[in-house]
Design a protein around this motif. Structure first.
Motif, PDB file in Angstrom:
ATOM      1  N   MET A   1       0.823  -1.211   0.000  1.00  0.00           N
ATOM      2  CA  MET A   1       0.000   0.000   0.000  1.00  0.00           C
ATOM      3  C   MET A   1       0.853   1.255   0.000  1.00  0.00           C
ATOM      4  N   SER A   2       1.996   1.208   0.670  1.00  0.00           N
ATOM      5  CA  SER A   2       2.910   2.347   0.673  1.00  0.00           C
ATOM      6  C   SER A   2       3.434   2.607  -0.744  1.00  0.00           C
TER       7      SER A   2
ATOM      8  N   GLY B   1       0.034   6.169  -7.175  1.00  0.00           N
ATOM      9  CA  GLY B   1      -1.353   6.516  -7.462  1.00  0.00           C
ATOM     10  C   GLY B   1      -2.240   5.319  -7.766  1.00  0.00           C
ATOM     11  N   ILE B   2      -1.911   4.164  -7.210  1.00  0.00           N
ATOM     12  CA  ILE B   2      -2.706   2.955  -7.418  1.00  0.00           C
ATOM     13  C   ILE B   2      -3.656   2.812  -6.230  1.00  0.00           C
ATOM     14  N   PRO B   3      -4.975   2.829  -6.481  1.00  0.00           N
ATOM     15  CA  PRO B   3      -5.932   2.760  -5.374  1.00  0.00           C
ATOM     16  C   PRO B   3      -6.083   1.346  -4.812  1.00  0.00           C
ATOM     17  N   GLY B   4      -6.594   1.274  -3.596  1.00  0.00           N
ATOM     18  CA  GLY B   4      -6.884  -0.011  -2.961  1.00  0.00           C
ATOM     19  C   GLY B   4      -6.811   0.146  -1.454  1.00  0.00           C
ATOM     20  N   SER B   5      -7.748  -0.476  -0.758  1.00  0.00           N
ATOM     21  CA  SER B   5      -7.760  -0.408   0.703  1.00  0.00           C
ATOM     22  C   SER B   5      -7.173  -1.689   1.291  1.00  0.00           C
TER      23      SER B   5
ATOM     24  N   ALA C   1      -0.988  -6.846  -9.014  1.00  0.00           N
ATOM     25  CA  ALA C   1      -2.403  -7.237  -9.075  1.00  0.00           C
ATOM     26  C   ALA C   1      -3.305  -6.034  -8.833  1.00  0.00           C
ATOM     27  N   CYS C   2      -2.954  -5.177  -7.887  1.00  0.00           N
ATOM     28  CA  CYS C   2      -3.756  -3.983  -7.606  1.00  0.00           C
ATOM     29  C   CYS C   2      -3.675  -2.991  -8.765  1.00  0.00           C
TER      30      CYS C   2
ATOM     31  N   TYR D   1     -10.881  -2.506 -13.180  1.00  0.00           N
ATOM     32  CA  TYR D   1     -12.098  -2.380 -12.369  1.00  0.00           C
ATOM     33  C   TYR D   1     -12.175  -1.099 -11.540  1.00  0.00           C
ATOM     34  N   GLY D   2     -11.162  -0.268 -11.605  1.00  0.00           N
ATOM     35  CA  GLY D   2     -11.154   0.969 -10.827  1.00  0.00           C
ATOM     36  C   GLY D   2     -10.352   0.856  -9.550  1.00  0.00           C
ATOM     37  N   THR D   3     -10.409  -0.294  -8.905  1.00  0.00           N
ATOM     38  CA  THR D   3      -9.669  -0.567  -7.676  1.00  0.00           C
ATOM     39  C   THR D   3      -9.851  -2.032  -7.306  1.00  0.00           C
ATOM     40  N   MET D   4      -8.913  -2.573  -6.549  1.00  0.00           N
ATOM     41  CA  MET D   4      -9.044  -3.943  -6.055  1.00  0.00           C
ATOM     42  C   MET D   4     -10.279  -4.075  -5.174  1.00  0.00           C
ATOM     43  N   ASP D   5     -10.700  -2.985  -4.567  1.00  0.00           N
ATOM     44  CA  ASP D   5     -11.882  -3.011  -3.705  1.00  0.00           C
ATOM     45  C   ASP D   5     -13.142  -3.398  -4.470  1.00  0.00           C
ATOM     46  N   ASN D   6     -13.164  -3.208  -5.779  1.00  0.00           N
ATOM     47  CA  ASN D   6     -14.323  -3.548  -6.601  1.00  0.00           C
ATOM     48  C   ASN D   6     -14.317  -5.003  -7.052  1.00  0.00           C
ATOM     49  N   VAL D   7     -13.287  -5.751  -6.704  1.00  0.00           N
ATOM     50  CA  VAL D   7     -13.173  -7.147  -7.138  1.00  0.00           C
ATOM     51  C   VAL D   7     -13.745  -8.051  -6.052  1.00  0.00           C
ATOM     52  N   ASP D   8     -14.770  -8.813  -6.416  1.00  0.00           N
ATOM     53  CA  ASP D   8     -15.424  -9.699  -5.461  1.00  0.00           C
ATOM     54  C   ASP D   8     -15.429 -11.153  -5.904  1.00  0.00           C
TER      55      ASP D   8
END
Length: 179
Positions: free
Chosen positions: A85-86, A92-96, A161-162, A169-176
């Motif tokens: 994440m750092s 500028g790659i999003p993801g929580s 991967a992120c 998909y916009g962000t890894m957070d959108n992958v389910d």
């Protein structure tokens, strides 16, 4: 525990990508899944083009950070995610944290050495590997400079991967599901 990553064709419904487990299974059975990555530019490349002023290696921010000791991260899943994440933040790659961890647990159970040797990609000779079950061509296209150039390196696998998920998909957070 499922450690499969297919890169199936996208089915768009009113602009939203929809593909559930049944769609993935259908794609695998019908041979419509493909192993080759999309040709879209990785998120860190498109973000760089959009920036108003390119950052030079000798800018003040780099000089200020150069004297600091790099943060030490534990050699475990939490440390790998936090280190990734750092790096993602710098590019500028999003993801929580939660979105990344959720996908890691689903894809590999947290095992950086996980290898899928049975899906369509493996049958074509390019098995999915690592925490987020990435295939080599996708890793090569979305690898972020400064991370290890090894698909099964936990941090490099997460960041690549992120980066791919952000582009697709916009962000890894959108992958389910498998992505």
């Amino acid at each position: 525990m499922r450690t499969t990553t297919l890169i199936p064709r996208r089915i768009a419904t009113t602009g939203i990508t929809v593909l559930g487990a049944a769609g993935i299974a259908t794609a695998a059975l019908t041979g419509t899944a493909h192993a080759a990555p999309q040709t879209a530019k990785p998120a860190h490349q498109t973000a760089a083009k959009a920036a108003a002023k390119p950052v030079k290696a000798d800018d003040k921010t780099d000089k200020k950070d150069a004297g600091k000791k790099a943060e030490d991260y534990p050699d475990n899943l939490d440390g790998w995610i936090r280190e990734a994440m750092s790096i993602m933040k710098k590019h500028g790659i999003p993801g929580s944290y939660d979105g990344i961890k959720r996908n890691i647990i689903r894809e590999s159970g947290g095992d950086p050495g996980a290898v899928n040797d049975w899906d369509i990609n493996a049958q074509k000779g390019i098995p999915s590997k690592g925490l987020l079950q990435v295939i080599q061509p996708t890793f090569d296209q979305y690898h972020v400079k400064g991370t290890a150039d090894k698909l099964t390196d936990p941090v490099a696998n997460i960041v690549a991967a992120c980066n791919y998920a952000a582009d697709r998909y916009g962000t890894m957070d959108n992958v389910d599901s498998a992505y």
